[in-house]
Design a protein around this motif. Structure first.
Motif, PDB file in Angstrom:
ATOM      1  N   THR A  34      23.484  -1.547  18.584  1.00  9.70           N
ATOM      2  CA  THR A  34      22.066  -1.793  18.817  1.00  9.70           C
ATOM      3  C   THR A  34      21.805  -3.123  19.515  1.00  9.70           C
ATOM      4  O   THR A  34      20.657  -3.436  19.839  1.00  9.70           O
ATOM      5  N   ASP A 155      14.856   4.168  15.744  1.00  9.82           N
ATOM      6  CA  ASP A 155      15.203   2.909  15.108  1.00  9.82           C
ATOM      7  C   ASP A 155      16.519   3.068  14.369  1.00  9.82           C
ATOM      8  O   ASP A 155      16.920   4.170  14.015  1.00  9.82           O
ATOM      9  N   LYS A 156      17.181   1.942  14.149  1.00 14.37           N
ATOM     10  CA  LYS A 156      18.450   1.953  13.426  1.00 14.37           C
ATOM     11  C   LYS A 156      18.461   0.822  12.413  1.00 14.37           C
ATOM     12  O   LYS A 156      17.978  -0.275  12.677  1.00 14.37           O
ATOM     13  N   THR A 221      16.258  -2.128  13.685  1.00 17.80           N
ATOM     14  CA  THR A 221      16.100  -2.477  15.101  1.00 17.80           C
ATOM     15  C   THR A 221      15.498  -1.289  15.842  1.00 17.80           C
ATOM     16  O   THR A 221      16.011  -0.174  15.745  1.00 17.80           O
ATOM     17  N   LEU A 223      14.780   1.051  18.995  1.00 20.33           N
ATOM     18  CA  LEU A 223      15.606   1.420  20.149  1.00 20.33           C
ATOM     19  C   LEU A 223      14.804   2.247  21.152  1.00 20.33           C
ATOM     20  O   LEU A 223      13.931   3.032  20.779  1.00 20.33           O
ATOM     21  N   LYS A 227      19.044   1.964  23.163  1.00 21.64           N
ATOM     22  CA  LYS A 227      19.241   0.561  23.510  1.00 21.64           C
ATOM     23  C   LYS A 227      18.288  -0.328  22.714  1.00 21.64           C
ATOM     24  O   LYS A 227      17.090  -0.055  22.637  1.00 21.64           O
ATOM     25  N   GLY A 228      18.812  -1.412  22.135  1.00 19.65           N
ATOM     26  CA  GLY A 228      17.993  -2.380  21.434  1.00 19.65           C
ATOM     27  C   GLY A 228      17.280  -3.309  22.402  1.00 19.65           C
ATOM     28  O   GLY A 228      17.545  -3.300  23.615  1.00 19.65           O
TER      29      GLY A 228
END
Length: 252
Positions: A34, A155-156, A221, A223, A227-228
């Protein structure tokens, strides 16, 4: 006469081949980066998010899904109109896909637009098992554009879905990072008065909630297409071009 009949048959065969699409997906253990952290997760065809699957309205699709995990899995085609036994919900529409097995989904594409697909097993979806679907209409689009991008929002969290659920069951405010302190109590007393502050705290206590409990999970995070923020997903274009953005909110 035979020549004309052969030409008609050939045309029908060519049309049928255009109206049928076959696709292959594997469900895999993957590494997800991330930009803030790296974690193990689940993806499709070796990546998370999975591929952008492109269908055509009116075609009949066949999707071969191979489970490379050591646990059951499934794929739900979010928002698609299809026979119930192809919907991909274990225990309701089908049993699920066992480890090492391949399940073939077959259904007609009856609509156009932007959709997504994801696992309907355990916490595999928030752990990375998702992807997007673009369906082109049979007829002409009502507008023109020079290029398009899918913008899939998710999100992660550093913890797996199983661990998050276990922690929340143990302590509902486990991930609440904005809990009030004794110092804040006295600051509120100074600003609002003792009795107002006590009543406020007692009201939240009666609801069994923290005052800052606006969400039950903090520390994730956000995304865009996997991609973060620091990785900065970018869609390129030329000045003057008309761009179509297909937004999908698949956040957990």
């Amino acid at each position: 006469m035979n020549s004309r009949l052969g030409s008609v048959l050939l045309s029908l065969l060519m049309s049928a081949s255009v109206m049928a699409g076959e696709y292959n997906l594997t469900v895999d253990r993957v590494e997800i980066d991330t930009g803030d952290f790296v974690k193990n997760g689940i993806g499709y065809n070796g990546a998370s998010p999975g591929p952008v699957m492109r269908f055509k309205e009116g075609e009949n699709v066949k999707i071969n899904v191979t489970n490379n995990l050591d646990e059951m899995t499934s794929i739900h085609w979010h928002g698609l109109i299809l026979p119930f036994d192809q919907d991909g919900v274990p225990g309701i529409s089908f049993p699920g896909i066992k480890p090492g097995e391949t399940f073939t989904y077959e259904f007609p594409i009856q609509q156009a637009g932007t959709y997504w697909f994801h696992s309907h097993s355990g916490f595999q979806e928030p752990d990375g098992a998702y992807g997007s679907i673009v369906i082109e209409p049979e007829g002409r689009e009502p507008f023109r554009y020079d290029r398009e991008y899918v913008v899939q929002l998710t999100d992660k969290h550093p913890h797996s879905g199983d661990r998050i659920m276990r922690n929340l069951k143990m302590m509902p405010d486990y991930y609440n990072r904005e809990q009030q302190t004794v110092g804040e109590f006295f600051s509120d007393v100074s600003e609002n008065g003792l009795m107002n502050t006590v009543r406020d705290r007692m009201a939240w206590g009666g609801m069994r909630m923290m005052k800052a409990d606006v969400e039950d999970l903090q520390g994730f995070t956000g995304l865009i297409n996997g991609k973060g923020p620091d990785q900065n997903w970018t869609g390129l274009f030329e000045p003057g071009e008309r761009i179509r953005l297909r937004f999908i909110n698949s956040s957990a």
